[in-house]
Design a protein around this motif. Structure first.
Motif, PDB file in Angstrom:
ATOM      1  N   UNK A 105      44.571  59.646  39.076  1.00  0.00           N
ATOM      2  CA  UNK A 105      43.362  58.870  39.960  1.00  0.00           C
ATOM      3  C   UNK A 105      42.470  58.639  39.074  1.00  0.00           C
ATOM      4  N   UNK A 106      41.956  57.451  39.458  1.00  0.00           N
ATOM      5  CA  UNK A 106      40.750  56.858  38.664  1.00  0.00           C
ATOM      6  C   UNK A 106      39.717  56.439  39.339  1.00  0.00           C
ATOM      7  N   UNK A 107      38.346  56.822  39.053  1.00  0.00           N
ATOM      8  CA  UNK A 107      37.132  56.346  39.713  1.00  0.00           C
ATOM      9  C   UNK A 107      36.461  55.551  38.727  1.00  0.00           C
ATOM     10  N   UNK A 108      35.287  55.106  39.124  1.00  0.00           N
ATOM     11  CA  UNK A 108      34.315  54.169  38.238  1.00  0.00           C
ATOM     12  C   UNK A 108      32.778  54.214  38.882  1.00  0.00           C
ATOM     13  N   UNK A 109      31.953  53.366  38.410  1.00  0.00           N
ATOM     14  CA  UNK A 109      30.670  53.067  38.970  1.00  0.00           C
ATOM     15  C   UNK A 109      30.460  51.632  39.150  1.00  0.00           C
ATOM     16  N   UNK A 110      30.219  51.304  40.198  1.00  0.00           N
ATOM     17  CA  UNK A 110      29.855  50.019  40.725  1.00  0.00           C
ATOM     18  C   UNK A 110      28.407  49.569  40.341  1.00  0.00           C
ATOM     19  N   UNK A 111      28.224  48.696  39.677  1.00  0.00           N
ATOM     20  CA  UNK A 111      26.688  48.285  39.301  1.00  0.00           C
ATOM     21  C   UNK A 111      26.371  47.209  40.363  1.00  0.00           C
ATOM     22  N   UNK A 112      25.312  47.447  41.298  1.00  0.00           N
ATOM     23  CA  UNK A 112      24.996  46.627  42.223  1.00  0.00           C
ATOM     24  C   UNK A 112      23.484  45.791  41.924  1.00  0.00           C
ATOM     25  N   UNK A 113      23.367  44.663  41.713  1.00  0.00           N
ATOM     26  CA  UNK A 113      21.912  44.231  41.693  1.00  0.00           C
ATOM     27  C   UNK A 113      21.337  43.970  43.025  1.00  0.00           C
ATOM     28  N   UNK A 114      19.793  43.944  42.858  1.00  0.00           N
ATOM     29  CA  UNK A 114      18.809  43.731  43.868  1.00  0.00           C
ATOM     30  C   UNK A 114      19.313  42.526  44.522  1.00  0.00           C
ATOM     31  N   UNK A 115      19.445  42.620  45.885  1.00  0.00           N
ATOM     32  CA  UNK A 115      19.697  41.002  46.709  1.00  0.00           C
ATOM     33  C   UNK A 115      20.915  40.651  46.424  1.00  0.00           C
ATOM     34  N   UNK A 116      22.037  41.622  46.045  1.00  0.00           N
ATOM     35  CA  UNK A 116      23.495  41.197  45.842  1.00  0.00           C
ATOM     36  C   UNK A 116      23.944  40.184  46.959  1.00  0.00           C
ATOM     37  N   UNK A 117      24.575  38.901  46.696  1.00  0.00           N
ATOM     38  CA  UNK A 117      25.210  38.270  47.817  1.00  0.00           C
ATOM     39  C   UNK A 117      26.272  39.071  48.434  1.00  0.00           C
ATOM     40  N   UNK A 118      26.351  38.721  49.759  1.00  0.00           N
ATOM     41  CA  UNK A 118      27.403  39.493  50.672  1.00  0.00           C
ATOM     42  C   UNK A 118      28.749  38.773  50.306  1.00  0.00           C
ATOM     43  N   UNK A 119      29.617  39.518  50.353  1.00  0.00           N
ATOM     44  CA  UNK A 119      31.206  38.716  50.126  1.00  0.00           C
ATOM     45  C   UNK A 119      31.945  40.027  49.656  1.00  0.00           C
ATOM     46  N   UNK A 120      33.264  39.737  49.419  1.00  0.00           N
ATOM     47  CA  UNK A 120      34.302  40.599  48.862  1.00  0.00           C
ATOM     48  C   UNK A 120      34.382  40.282  47.383  1.00  0.00           C
ATOM     49  N   UNK A 121      34.311  41.350  46.679  1.00  0.00           N
ATOM     50  CA  UNK A 121      34.166  40.892  45.381  1.00  0.00           C
ATOM     51  C   UNK A 121      35.574  41.505  44.816  1.00  0.00           C
ATOM     52  N   UNK A 122      36.159  40.860  44.037  1.00  0.00           N
ATOM     53  CA  UNK A 122      37.497  41.249  43.313  1.00  0.00           C
ATOM     54  C   UNK A 122      37.664  40.907  41.899  1.00  0.00           C
ATOM     55  N   UNK A 123      38.397  41.879  41.173  1.00  0.00           N
ATOM     56  CA  UNK A 123      38.358  41.450  39.724  1.00  0.00           C
ATOM     57  C   UNK A 123      39.597  40.297  39.636  1.00  0.00           C
ATOM     58  N   UNK A 124      39.138  39.514  38.706  1.00  0.00           N
ATOM     59  CA  UNK A 124      40.097  38.352  38.512  1.00  0.00           C
ATOM     60  C   UNK A 124      41.280  38.853  37.488  1.00  0.00           C
ATOM     61  N   UNK A 125      41.102  39.868  36.990  1.00  0.00           N
ATOM     62  CA  UNK A 125      42.280  40.414  36.206  1.00  0.00           C
ATOM     63  C   UNK A 125      41.883  42.043  36.519  1.00  0.00           C
ATOM     64  N   UNK A 126      43.321  42.659  36.587  1.00  0.00           N
ATOM     65  CA  UNK A 126      43.393  43.886  36.735  1.00  0.00           C
ATOM     66  C   UNK A 126      42.708  44.603  35.297  1.00  0.00           C
ATOM     67  N   UNK A 127      42.316  45.943  35.718  1.00  0.00           N
ATOM     68  CA  UNK A 127      41.998  46.736  34.852  1.00  0.00           C
ATOM     69  C   UNK A 127      43.343  47.840  34.256  1.00  0.00           C
ATOM     70  N   UNK A 128      43.295  48.203  32.950  1.00  0.00           N
ATOM     71  CA  UNK A 128      44.489  48.709  32.371  1.00  0.00           C
ATOM     72  C   UNK A 128      43.992  50.517  32.155  1.00  0.00           C
TER      73      UNK A 128
END
Length: 171
Positions: A142-165
């Protein structure tokens, strides 16, 4: 003549008990090879940080452990009633039983997007960490990570354009 006979006799006796000197000797060995089951990794579940809210004045992070547990820092809020889907990425590693393998995670930031808005995912961590062992020829990674969120980040569903390996290799 008697002296010569004694010398000849002694010389013959010494030659009989002295080790044989040979210019060539031969030994044999066998060759062996063991073919092991190729190691493989298959994704079972994608990583999902769930629903996240952020203040307009302060950004922060969402840390997702390999166990799928979230925590937050800074101006990020994790809704308790509408958590969304929260999952660490999960993979099945298969190969030869009781063999160990090394785990290589992404070392650079992964960009996720919603339209023209972006966030980054960094600090990938896994369970097992660094090295795994294939009990009975399989193991869940299993793999976890850290999501870095900016102040006033726009609402929406964020998806990676390419998967991580995630890469595994026998030790």
């Amino acid at each position: 003549m008697k002296k010569l006979s004694i010398i000849a006799f002694v010389s013959l006796a010494l030659m009989a008990v002295s080790p044989r000197i040979s210019a060539q000797e031969t030994a044999s060995a066998t060759a062996t090879a063991t073919i092991v089951t190729p190691i493989s990794i298959v994704k079972d579940v994608d990583m999902n940080f769930g629903n996240v809210a952020v203040q307009s004045t302060a950004g922060g992070t969402v840390v997702l452990t390999p166990a799928g547990v979230r925590s937050r820092t800074g101006g990020v809020t994790l809704p308790s009633t509408a958590t969304g889907t929260v999952t660490a990425a999960s993979f099945t590693v298969t190969g030869t039983g009781s063999y160990s393998y090394s785990i290589t995670l992404p070392s650079t930031a992964l960009t996720i997007t919603s339209g023209s808005n972006t966030m980054t995912v960094t600090n990938f961590v896994s369970n097992p960490t660094g090295v795994g062992t294939l009990t009975a020829g399989t193991q869940t990674l299993t793999v976890g990570a850290t999501l870095n969120v900016s102040a006033a980040q726009a609402a929406g569903t964020y998806v990676s354009g390419t998967p991580f390996d995630v890469t595994v290799n026998y030790n």
